[in-house]
Design an enzyme around this catalytic site. Structure first.
Site, PDB file in Angstrom:
ATOM      1  N   PRO A   2       0.388  17.274  14.627  1.00  0.00           N
ATOM      2  CA  PRO A   2      -0.264  16.070  14.820  1.00  0.00           C
ATOM      3  C   PRO A   2       0.170  15.563  15.696  1.00  0.00           C
ATOM      4  CG  PRO A   2      -0.409  17.088  11.908  1.00  0.00           C
ATOM      5  CD  PRO A   2      -0.129  17.617  12.956  1.00  0.00           C
ATOM      6  N   GLU A   3      -0.361  14.283  16.460  1.00  0.00           N
ATOM      7  CA  GLU A   3       0.187  13.290  18.003  1.00  0.00           C
ATOM      8  C   GLU A   3       0.015  12.420  17.013  1.00  0.00           C
ATOM      9  OE1 GLU A   3      -1.180  14.261  22.108  1.00  0.00           O
ATOM     10  OE2 GLU A   3      -1.679  16.361  21.036  1.00  0.00           O
ATOM     11  N   LYS A  50       5.588  10.877  15.279  1.00  0.00           N
ATOM     12  CA  LYS A  50       4.886  11.766  15.407  1.00  0.00           C
ATOM     13  C   LYS A  50       5.931  12.292  13.487  1.00  0.00           C
ATOM     14  CE  LYS A  50       4.471  15.030  18.970  1.00  0.00           C
ATOM     15  NZ  LYS A  50       4.656  15.723  19.765  1.00  0.00           N
ATOM     16  N   ARG A 313       4.214  24.669  26.623  1.00  0.00           N
ATOM     17  CA  ARG A 313       2.978  24.702  26.174  1.00  0.00           C
ATOM     18  C   ARG A 313       2.171  24.803  26.727  1.00  0.00           C
ATOM     19  NH1 ARG A 313       3.963  20.494  21.958  1.00  0.00           N
ATOM     20  NH2 ARG A 313       1.833  21.396  21.650  1.00  0.00           N
TER      21      ARG A 313
END
EC number: 3.2.2.-
Length: 336
Positions: A2-3, A50, A313
């Site tokens: 999660p950001e 985060k 990514r």
């Protein structure tokens, strides 16, 4: 994982439990004993990027070492020491050549040294790092969103996903928190955080971020560097680059200050809008992330990008809206 916007939403969900005592625990963490939270008071919460930090303090009656979470292993250690001393008294040859140890021997000593459970009376902060599908649920458990491969609609139970511990804390106010797919660790001092790098902090330092982006590295590498953009993840990276019309592999040194400023503006604006949507219960609209076409109808390219030897990514960009700069292009190109 999660950001920043989602972690801040988790922080918002946890905050109402501050000032309440843990009355019951559950979960199946093998690295963090859920029972170590029994009778502790949640006193503070902090969020940075985060990561979520939760401070737990003991009840006044449990501050003494005898009533601390480590009392049981220490009692076992005392019993072993008494047995050893009795044996040494009756048989001097059984004494260790190294003398008596200040730390209990065997598994109990290892438990004390690991610090899995904080010592009684010590300030303790629980650092929570979320996995890819990490989440916190309030007063309910995660429910099945679709049938599994066998066609069963079984709800997932609080357990380890990919060996990440899960914790369930029931509080004196009759509510509970369930942590899914998290990595947790005790800290024995206040968390040292730098709000100047947090993209959702009022103290976010734009100058520091611009200096980092201006290096010769591709901007998509720098954006994911938590030292300068704490809380920024893959979704924000893709969306900010598209909105700024910047190719992911463009070296920051070729972009010039106006375009870098526009990129930082889009990072902050998209993150703030995402957070606002989380509080309002609305879905954040993405223009390029996981899309096959950009809003202009152009075909989107998807490729794994990352520094050599580093984490790669998935990155989405539009070759037409985000053309790659060459070394001979002027730096004063204005964002479109």
């Amino acid at each position: 994982m999660p950001e920043g916007p989602l972690v801040r939403k988790f922080h918002h969900l946890v905050s109402p439990f501050v000032g309440q005592q843990v009355v019951k625990t559950g979960g199946s963490s093998k690295k963090l004993n859920p029972t170590s939270f029994q009778s502790l008071w949640l006193q503070d919460t902090q969020v940075h990027g985060k990561k979520l930090f939760l401070r737990f303090d003991p009840d006044e009656e449990t501050v003494s070492l005898r009533n601390s979470p480590l009392s049981e292993p220490l009692r076992k250690g005392e019993q072993k020491n008494k047995a050893r001393h009795h044996q040494e008294a009756s048989d001097p040859s059984s004494r260790s050549l190294g003398g008596d140890s200040a730390v209990p021997s065997g598994d109990d000593g290892l438990q004390c040294l690991r610090g899995d459970t904080p010592a009684g009376g010590a300030e303790r902060w629980l650092q929570v790092s979320f996995g890819l599908f990490g989440s916190i649920w309030v007063n309910e458990f995660s429910r099945a969103k679709k049938a599994n491969k066998r066609g069963d609609w079984r709800d997932p139970i609080p357990r380890c996903f990919w060996h990440h511990p899960v914790l369930v804390l029931h509080f004196s106010g009759s509510g509970f928190l369930a942590f899914y797919n998290c990595q947790m660790a005790w800290r024995f001092s206040s968390p040292v955080v730098s709000p100047t790098s947090d993209i959702l902090s009022e103290k976010f330092h734009r100058g520091q971020a611009l200096e980092a982006l201006g290096r010769e590295l591709p901007v998509c590498y720098t954006l994911l560097d938590q030292r300068y953009f704490s809380g920024l993840g893959n979704i924000i990276k893709n969306e900010a680059l598209f909105r700024a019309r910047i190719h992911p592999l463009s070296p920051g040194s070729l972009l010039g200050l106006p375009r870098l400023e526009a990129l930082v503006d889009h990072v902050v604006a998209f993150s703030a809008d995402w957070l606002q949507g989380k509080f309002q219960g609305t879905q954040q609209h993405t223009q390029i992330y996981q899309k096959e076409q950009c809003p202009g109808g152009h075909q989107v390219v998807k490729e794994s990008l990352g520094p050599p030897g580093g984490f790669q990514r998935l990155t989405w960009w539009c070759p037409q809206c985000q053309p790659r700069l060459s070394a001979d292009e002027p730096k004063q190109v204005q964002p479109s």
